[in-house]
Design a protein around this motif. Structure first.
Motif, PDB file in Angstrom:
ATOM      1  N   UNK A 187      45.304  45.369  44.350  1.00 25.89           N
ATOM      2  CA  UNK A 187      44.550  44.213  43.878  1.00 25.89           C
ATOM      3  C   UNK A 187      44.125  44.422  42.422  1.00 25.89           C
ATOM      4  N   UNK A 188      43.587  45.580  42.118  1.00 25.58           N
ATOM      5  CA  UNK A 188      43.159  45.870  40.741  1.00 25.58           C
ATOM      6  C   UNK A 188      44.342  45.757  39.786  1.00 25.58           C
ATOM      7  N   UNK A 189      45.464  46.339  40.160  1.00 18.03           N
ATOM      8  CA  UNK A 189      46.651  46.315  39.290  1.00 18.03           C
ATOM      9  C   UNK A 189      47.220  44.916  39.112  1.00 18.03           C
ATOM     10  N   UNK A 190      47.012  44.031  40.086  1.00 14.16           N
ATOM     11  CA  UNK A 190      47.557  42.671  40.029  1.00 14.16           C
ATOM     12  C   UNK A 190      46.587  41.662  39.411  1.00 14.16           C
ATOM     13  N   UNK A 191      45.394  42.124  39.023  1.00 13.35           N
ATOM     14  CA  UNK A 191      44.360  41.221  38.525  1.00 13.35           C
ATOM     15  C   UNK A 191      44.127  41.472  37.040  1.00 13.35           C
ATOM     16  N   UNK A 192      44.531  40.529  36.180  1.00 14.31           N
ATOM     17  CA  UNK A 192      44.411  40.740  34.729  1.00 14.31           C
ATOM     18  C   UNK A 192      43.005  41.127  34.263  1.00 14.31           C
ATOM     19  N   UNK A 193      41.965  40.551  34.850  1.00 13.58           N
ATOM     20  CA  UNK A 193      40.612  40.885  34.407  1.00 13.58           C
ATOM     21  C   UNK A 193      40.131  42.254  34.884  1.00 13.58           C
ATOM     22  N   UNK A 194      40.936  42.955  35.683  1.00 19.07           N
ATOM     23  CA  UNK A 194      40.591  44.300  36.153  1.00 19.07           C
ATOM     24  C   UNK A 194      41.571  45.369  35.676  1.00 19.07           C
ATOM     25  N   UNK A 195      42.845  45.022  35.611  1.00 18.83           N
ATOM     26  CA  UNK A 195      43.896  46.002  35.326  1.00 18.83           C
ATOM     27  C   UNK A 195      43.675  46.670  33.970  1.00 18.83           C
ATOM     28  N   UNK A 196      43.640  47.986  33.997  1.00 21.13           N
ATOM     29  CA  UNK A 196      43.528  48.772  32.779  1.00 21.13           C
ATOM     30  C   UNK A 196      42.157  48.767  32.130  1.00 21.13           C
TER      31      UNK A 196
END
Length: 117
Positions: A88-97
């Protein structure tokens, strides 16, 4: 409770909800059936929004792991839950990286005054 008006939080809740079973939770509203209650005035409500900010591993992953019904799962199942959250984190622009993320929360406060009688 997590603020499910935010899209990625809805997805995070979906991961949690698969495992809750019959665990009592605020969200189903069953607690409200006890009110109104004799001897008390009308219920007052207030809502407060806030966020838990920090690294994703702390505020998201560790929060998921610390939920009682997740913590009680067999090790293999807990590993799957954590993998789902990482996905989920990796697929969510506002969370990824992001080094710092915020989980938005809402606290609902209810109060009643005892009626003299």
């Amino acid at each position: 409770m997590r603020n499910a008006s935010v899209g990625w939080v809805q997805k995070l809740n979906a991961i949690f909800d698969r495992y809750e079973g019959d665990t009592p939770r605020y969200a189903n509203g069953d607690w409200g059936r006890a009110f109104p209650f004799p001897g008390f005035g009308p219920m007052r409500t207030a809502h407060f929004r806030y966020g838990h900010t920090g690294g994703a591993d702390d505020v998201i992953i560790n929060r998921v792991r610390s939920t009682s019904f997740i913590a009680a799962l067999p090790a293999e199942e807990k590993t799957k839950v954590v993998a789902d959250v990482h996905s989920l984190i990796d697929a969510t622009p506002e969370l990824k990286g992001c080094e710092v993320v915020t989980i938005p929360y809402v606290t609902d406060v209810y109060g009643m005054t005892k009626v003299e009688g």
